[in-house]
Write a protein that holds these residues in place. Structure first.
Motif, mmCIF file in Angstrom:
data_model
loop_
_atom_site.group_PDB
_atom_site.id
_atom_site.type_symbol
_atom_site.label_atom_id
_atom_site.label_comp_id
_atom_site.label_asym_id
_atom_site.label_seq_id
_atom_site.Cartn_x
_atom_site.Cartn_y
_atom_site.Cartn_z
ATOM 1 N N PHE A 73 -13.283 -0.795 17.861
ATOM 2 C CA PHE A 73 -12.785 -2.119 17.491
ATOM 3 C C PHE A 73 -12.671 -2.300 15.975
ATOM 4 O O PHE A 73 -12.213 -3.329 15.503
ATOM 5 N N GLU A 74 -13.103 -1.306 15.223
ATOM 6 C CA GLU A 74 -12.960 -1.362 13.777
ATOM 7 C C GLU A 74 -11.653 -0.669 13.392
ATOM 8 O O GLU A 74 -11.372 0.441 13.855
ATOM 9 N N ARG A 75 -10.866 -1.308 12.550
ATOM 10 C CA ARG A 75 -9.571 -0.761 12.158
ATOM 11 C C ARG A 75 -9.570 -0.373 10.682
ATOM 12 O O ARG A 75 -10.069 -1.114 9.838
ATOM 13 N N SER A 76 -9.031 0.789 10.396
ATOM 14 C CA SER A 76 -8.758 1.179 9.018
ATOM 15 C C SER A 76 -7.364 1.786 8.995
ATOM 16 O O SER A 76 -6.852 2.240 10.026
ATOM 17 N N TYR A 77 -6.743 1.790 7.837
ATOM 18 C CA TYR A 77 -5.339 2.198 7.732
ATOM 19 C C TYR A 77 -5.171 3.261 6.649
ATOM 20 O O TYR A 77 -5.996 3.376 5.732
ATOM 21 N N TYR A 78 -4.107 4.029 6.775
ATOM 22 C CA TYR A 78 -3.842 5.070 5.783
ATOM 23 C C TYR A 78 -2.335 5.291 5.662
ATOM 24 O O TYR A 78 -1.558 4.965 6.561
ATOM 25 N N HIS A 79 -1.940 5.835 4.512
ATOM 26 C CA HIS A 79 -0.556 6.232 4.302
ATOM 27 C C HIS A 79 -0.379 7.664 4.815
ATOM 28 O O HIS A 79 -1.199 8.531 4.520
ATOM 29 N N PRO A 80 0.673 7.952 5.578
ATOM 30 C CA PRO A 80 0.900 9.337 6.009
ATOM 31 C C PRO A 80 1.237 10.225 4.815
ATOM 32 O O PRO A 80 1.797 9.768 3.819
ATOM 33 N N THR A 81 0.867 11.476 4.929
ATOM 34 C CA THR A 81 1.147 12.443 3.870
ATOM 35 C C THR A 81 1.871 13.649 4.462
ATOM 36 O O THR A 81 2.062 13.740 5.678
ATOM 37 N N GLY A 82 2.258 14.577 3.624
ATOM 38 C CA GLY A 82 2.914 15.798 4.091
ATOM 39 C C GLY A 82 4.249 15.500 4.756
ATOM 40 O O GLY A 82 5.027 14.669 4.312
ATOM 41 N N GLU A 83 4.500 16.168 5.878
ATOM 42 C CA GLU A 83 5.774 16.008 6.583
ATOM 43 C C GLU A 83 5.959 14.603 7.124
ATOM 44 O O GLU A 83 7.067 14.071 7.154
ATOM 45 N N ALA A 84 4.853 13.987 7.535
ATOM 46 C CA ALA A 84 4.946 12.632 8.089
ATOM 47 C C ALA A 84 5.441 11.630 7.051
ATOM 48 O O ALA A 84 6.084 10.639 7.382
ATOM 49 N N ALA A 85 5.151 11.918 5.791
ATOM 50 C CA ALA A 85 5.567 11.002 4.732
ATOM 51 C C ALA A 85 7.060 11.112 4.440
ATOM 52 O O ALA A 85 7.622 10.271 3.751
ATOM 53 N N LYS A 86 7.692 12.168 4.966
ATOM 54 C CA LYS A 86 9.108 12.392 4.678
ATOM 55 C C LYS A 86 10.032 11.735 5.703
ATOM 56 O O LYS A 86 11.249 11.844 5.603
ATOM 57 N N THR A 87 9.441 11.086 6.691
ATOM 58 C CA THR A 87 10.276 10.437 7.704
ATOM 59 C C THR A 87 11.005 9.242 7.105
ATOM 60 O O THR A 87 10.569 8.654 6.113
ATOM 61 N N TYR A 88 12.107 8.887 7.729
ATOM 62 C CA TYR A 88 12.894 7.770 7.221
ATOM 63 C C TYR A 88 13.691 7.155 8.360
ATOM 64 O O TYR A 88 14.237 7.865 9.203
ATOM 65 N N ALA A 89 13.714 5.826 8.389
ATOM 66 C CA ALA A 89 14.503 5.123 9.391
ATOM 67 C C ALA A 89 15.363 4.087 8.677
ATOM 68 O O ALA A 89 14.839 3.105 8.146
ATOM 69 N N ARG A 90 16.669 4.307 8.631
ATOM 70 C CA ARG A 90 17.578 3.350 8.007
ATOM 71 C C ARG A 90 17.651 2.104 8.888
ATOM 72 O O ARG A 90 17.829 2.198 10.102
ATOM 73 N N ASN A 91 17.501 0.941 8.282
ATOM 74 C CA ASN A 91 17.600 -0.302 9.046
ATOM 75 C C ASN A 91 18.004 -1.450 8.129
ATOM 76 O O ASN A 91 18.175 -1.268 6.920
ATOM 77 N N MET A 92 18.137 -2.625 8.709
ATOM 78 C CA MET A 92 18.544 -3.815 7.965
ATOM 79 C C MET A 92 17.362 -4.759 7.735
ATOM 80 O O MET A 92 17.528 -5.968 7.641
ATOM 81 N N GLU A 93 16.169 -4.191 7.633
ATOM 82 C CA GLU A 93 14.970 -5.005 7.499
ATOM 83 C C GLU A 93 14.630 -5.335 6.046
ATOM 84 O O GLU A 93 13.607 -5.971 5.775
ATOM 85 N N GLY A 94 15.471 -4.900 5.107
ATOM 86 C CA GLY A 94 15.189 -5.173 3.700
ATOM 87 C C GLY A 94 15.162 -6.644 3.357
ATOM 88 O O GLY A 94 14.573 -7.045 2.342
ATOM 89 N N TRP A 95 15.773 -7.468 4.207
ATOM 90 C CA TRP A 95 15.738 -8.919 3.971
ATOM 91 C C TRP A 95 14.307 -9.449 3.962
ATOM 92 O O TRP A 95 14.025 -10.480 3.337
ATOM 93 N N ARG A 96 13.404 -8.735 4.627
ATOM 94 C CA ARG A 96 12.010 -9.168 4.642
ATOM 95 C C ARG A 96 11.398 -9.098 3.242
ATOM 96 O O ARG A 96 10.614 -9.966 2.848
ATOM 97 N N ASP A 97 11.738 -8.048 2.491
ATOM 98 C CA ASP A 97 11.273 -7.961 1.109
ATOM 99 C C ASP A 97 11.803 -9.140 0.303
ATOM 100 O O ASP A 97 11.089 -9.754 -0.490
ATOM 101 N N SER A 98 13.083 -9.439 0.512
ATOM 102 C CA SER A 98 13.723 -10.531 -0.211
ATOM 103 C C SER A 98 13.034 -11.866 0.064
ATOM 104 O O SER A 98 12.758 -12.652 -0.851
#
Length: 209
Positions: free
Chosen positions: A114-139
């Motif tokens: 029930f305890e959650r911790s988070y991490y950034h993927p590294t190596g090959e996992a960090a090279k993944t990419y999904a093009r989408n139209m979600e940039g409006w969320r940053d805006s």
């Protein structure tokens, strides 16, 4: 207070009190897929216009992300000695999609499920990419931050925020359609500031007062 001083005060307030609280992606128009090494920076505040890449201050890596301070209209009440200024902020950011290196993944803990911790993927996992139209969320996250700071302040470096006039915001449109400059995202916020105005008596009439 001069118009130049007014614009400079708003730019200074944004840089010191708002832009320092958020980090957004630095654009790379040549690498916006899995080859892009995710890089973040604080937005920069500019007066009136966003400069081109060849005219940027040394400390600013890119023209976007940024917020541009524009004076849309002003009026001086000479009897009440008050000046009101209609200000528009133009917010801009860049985000073509989700890059693996920026995602937060949940680290499983079998001993404490029930305890959650988070991490950034590294190596090959960090090279993944999904093009989408979600940039409006940053805006809109950027806009929410600006709105929160505006709504929580009474004065911007001596300039009174005219809260009775409200704050307006929205997306830029053209012929009724929302701007689509993917992967760039834009929105605006407008409000009114008030300052005193000094009325000088013309020398030709000074002896009559």
């Amino acid at each position: 207070m001069t118009l130049v001083q007014t614009i400079d005060k708003i730019v200074g307030w944004l840089n010191a009190s708002v832009c320092s609280q958020i980090s957004l992606k630095v654009p790379d128009d040549y690498k916006n897929d899995e080859g892009y090494a995710v890089e973040y920076t604080n937005p920069a505040a500019f007066p009136l216009y966003v400069p081109g890449k060849d005219r940027l201050p040394p400390s600013v890596p890119a023209p976007i992300p940024s917020v541009c301070v524009q004076l849309m209209e002003g009026s001086d009440d000479l009897l009440k000695k008050k000046r009101q200024l209609q200000i528009r902020l133009c917010l801009a950011c860049w985000n073509p999609g989700e890059h693996g290196g920026e995602l937060f993944l949940v680290r499983k803990n079998t001993e404490a499920p029930f305890e959650r911790s988070y991490y950034h993927p590294t190596g090959e996992a960090a090279k993944t990419y999904a093009r989408n139209m979600e940039g409006w969320r940053d805006s809109f996250n950027f806009a929410d931050l600006v709105l929160r700071e505006l709504e929580g302040t009474e004065y911007i470096d001596g300039l009174r925020l005219v809260k009775e006039s409200g704050i307006k915001y929205g997306l830029f449109t053209e012929d009724g359609n929302i701007w689509d400059y993917y992967p760039y995202w834009h929105n605006w916020i407008s409000f009114t500031l008030e300052a005193g105005v000094t009325v000088k008596t013309p020398s030709a009439y000074a002896n009559l007062l």
